[in-house]
Design an enzyme around this catalytic site. Sequence first.
Site, PDB file in Angstrom:
ATOM      1  N   ARG A 194     -14.049 -11.943  -7.460  1.00  0.00           N
ATOM      2  CA  ARG A 194     -12.594 -12.110  -7.243  1.00  0.00           C
ATOM      3  C   ARG A 194     -11.926 -12.420  -8.578  1.00  0.00           C
ATOM      4  O   ARG A 194     -10.842 -11.915  -8.883  1.00  0.00           O
ATOM      5  CB  ARG A 194     -12.307 -13.211  -6.215  1.00  0.00           C
ATOM      6  CG  ARG A 194     -10.830 -13.539  -6.134  1.00  0.00           C
ATOM      7  CD  ARG A 194     -10.411 -14.354  -4.909  1.00  0.00           C
ATOM      8  NE  ARG A 194     -11.373 -15.331  -4.464  1.00  0.00           N
ATOM      9  CZ  ARG A 194     -11.645 -16.495  -5.092  1.00  0.00           C
ATOM     10  NH1 ARG A 194     -11.021 -16.805  -6.217  1.00  0.00           N
ATOM     11  NH2 ARG A 194     -12.547 -17.320  -4.602  1.00  0.00           N
TER      12      ARG A 194
ATOM     13  N   TYR B 236      11.671   1.689  -2.565  1.00  0.00           N
ATOM     14  CA  TYR B 236      10.652   1.825  -1.532  1.00  0.00           C
ATOM     15  C   TYR B 236      10.896   0.767  -0.443  1.00  0.00           C
ATOM     16  O   TYR B 236      11.045  -0.426  -0.741  1.00  0.00           O
ATOM     17  CB  TYR B 236       9.257   1.665  -2.144  1.00  0.00           C
ATOM     18  CG  TYR B 236       8.180   1.605  -1.097  1.00  0.00           C
ATOM     19  CD1 TYR B 236       8.048   2.637  -0.167  1.00  0.00           C
ATOM     20  CD2 TYR B 236       7.318   0.532  -1.004  1.00  0.00           C
ATOM     21  CE1 TYR B 236       7.077   2.579   0.820  1.00  0.00           C
ATOM     22  CE2 TYR B 236       6.342   0.477  -0.027  1.00  0.00           C
ATOM     23  CZ  TYR B 236       6.234   1.503   0.884  1.00  0.00           C
ATOM     24  OH  TYR B 236       5.280   1.437   1.864  1.00  0.00           O
TER      25      TYR B 236
ATOM     26  N   ASP C 252       9.297  -0.761 -11.383  1.00  0.00           N
ATOM     27  CA  ASP C 252       8.300  -0.041 -10.594  1.00  0.00           C
ATOM     28  C   ASP C 252       8.225   1.376 -11.166  1.00  0.00           C
ATOM     29  O   ASP C 252       9.162   2.170 -11.023  1.00  0.00           O
ATOM     30  CB  ASP C 252       8.711  -0.032  -9.118  1.00  0.00           C
ATOM     31  CG  ASP C 252       7.659   0.617  -8.219  1.00  0.00           C
ATOM     32  OD1 ASP C 252       6.926   1.512  -8.708  1.00  0.00           O
ATOM     33  OD2 ASP C 252       7.578   0.251  -7.036  1.00  0.00           O
TER      34      ASP C 252
ATOM     35  N   LYS D 237      -0.685   6.295  -5.679  1.00  0.00           N
ATOM     36  CA  LYS D 237       0.084   7.524  -5.842  1.00  0.00           C
ATOM     37  C   LYS D 237      -0.473   8.351  -7.009  1.00  0.00           C
ATOM     38  O   LYS D 237      -1.621   8.750  -6.977  1.00  0.00           O
ATOM     39  CB  LYS D 237       1.559   7.168  -5.981  1.00  0.00           C
ATOM     40  CG  LYS D 237       2.053   6.190  -4.897  1.00  0.00           C
ATOM     41  CD  LYS D 237       1.966   6.784  -3.520  1.00  0.00           C
ATOM     42  CE  LYS D 237       2.342   5.925  -2.332  1.00  0.00           C
ATOM     43  NZ  LYS D 237       2.497   4.521  -2.389  1.00  0.00           N
TER      44      LYS D 237
HETATM   45  C1  LIG Z   1       7.668   3.270  -5.400  1.00  0.00           C
HETATM   46  C2  LIG Z   1       6.627   2.517  -4.614  1.00  0.00           C
HETATM   47  N1  LIG Z   1       6.311   1.258  -4.957  1.00  0.00           N
HETATM   48  C3  LIG Z   1       5.402   0.538  -4.270  1.00  0.00           C
HETATM   49  C4  LIG Z   1       4.760   1.066  -3.163  1.00  0.00           C
HETATM   50  C5  LIG Z   1       3.767   0.222  -2.403  1.00  0.00           C
HETATM   51  O1  LIG Z   1       2.479   0.601  -2.721  1.00  0.00           O
HETATM   52  P1  LIG Z   1       1.211   0.532  -1.720  1.00  0.00           P
HETATM   53  O2  LIG Z   1       1.518   1.468  -0.579  1.00  0.00           O
HETATM   54  O3  LIG Z   1       0.075   0.953  -2.577  1.00  0.00           O
HETATM   55  O4  LIG Z   1       1.114  -0.876  -1.258  1.00  0.00           O
HETATM   56  C6  LIG Z   1       5.047   2.375  -2.778  1.00  0.00           C
HETATM   57  C7  LIG Z   1       4.373   2.971  -1.603  1.00  0.00           C
HETATM   58  O5  LIG Z   1       4.765   4.003  -1.114  1.00  0.00           O
HETATM   59  C8  LIG Z   1       6.012   3.118  -3.515  1.00  0.00           C
HETATM   60  O6  LIG Z   1       6.343   4.375  -3.186  1.00  0.00           O
END
Ligand SMILES: Cc1ncc(COP(=O)(O)O)c(C=O)c1O
Length: 417
Positions: A59, A123, A199, A224
Amino acid sequence: MSTSSEHPDWTTTGFSTRAIHAGQDPDPTTGAVVPPIHQVSTYKQDGVGGLRGGYEYSRSANPTRTALEEALAAAESGGLGPTADGSPAARGFAFASGLAAEDTLLRAVLRPGDHVVFPNDAYGGTYRLVHRVFGPWGIEHTPVDLTDLANLDAVRAAVRPGSTKVVWVETPTNPLLGISDVSALAEIAHEAGALLVVDNTFATPYLQQPLALGADVVVHSTTKYVGGHSDVVGGALVVAASAQLPGGLASPAGGTDVAGAVGFHQNASGAVAGPFDAWLTLRGLKTLAVRMDRHQANAAAVAAFLEQHPAVTQVIYPGLASHPGHEVAARQMSGFGGMVSFRVGTEAKALDVCGRTQVFTLAESLGGVESLVEHPGRMTHGSVAGTALEVPDDLVRLSVGIEDVEDLIADLDRALS
Ligand SMILES: Cc1ncc(COP(=O)(O)O)c(C=O)c1O
């Protein structure tokens, strides 16, 4: 795990070289050229506290995860250069999902009573985290249009000096592909004593490196494009070594640097990436540049096709001259990415298109080699219905894959007619 100094300083090499090599020296025991999957929870100690290479319990740290964390830090550090004492300019942290990364960051830098400036297009899961998880713990937020490049006064007005501790940015946004000016927002955030968090999931570190534009922390859903093959869920934070906790906050571990606080919380909360997931993500990172080149070439062709299609009322792609953020995107990104959104006039038509494609698979998520189509209103962004982040119901989002572009265009043509 870096064990050899017989290589160039990866901070001075190009993106692909860094992505393929940084943190990934051949295994010192066998010479294996790919970091092994250290599928292990604990490590033999040479006497109490006698750790080999600092590894104690997985961890806290695991060599496969360390390799990914170093590689991600190097990938996002382009343009930063080494620090005066030669220490890395940024630190990477890998998590079990993008939301786990975000949750850990927000716990590390916020306290009850603090305020977050949040995009009014982002998101949905990130909004749900800020609004419905952190809200009840006393964190306030204000959704603002961070993509209205001509009106940054709206952002200045939303910032509350002394209590705003984070300005959260997505660029391009999910799903409306809005573009924010990272340098301008960094200035506004820093003037107010807040951190700028970007992000970078849609752009990827290949196309955009927010730390060099003034951001303090970069967030990724590595699920992604970084993973890139729709076979692993993961997340990451890359933190500028210079970033300090806002408002004079001290980390529970001591110190005031954001990276130290994130490291403490990563271990203390424990939502870490497992070794196999870290290994798959690292494998994806190595080919990110070549995949992105193809993703965005295909996306540009798909956007051009959709723009002239009579059934389409609007195409949203930052590479199109018609996109309001086109110039800023061209300045701060080295390409426009693989995501295309478009509108078709009514929800019924949007649902119909989503149900009729054959090469584009109807599915959530994005960034894999295969093309995906989805209806954000009913799928990825269902959780923001009725909020300031609600998306148009006639919107269709495409994650344009790396298949042959003629097949992608023919598929959309069939679905639209
Ligand atoms: C722009 C963006 N940020 C964060 C996330 C969250 O990521 P995760 O689904 O890996 O938890 C997503 C998920 O679709 C996303 O599109």
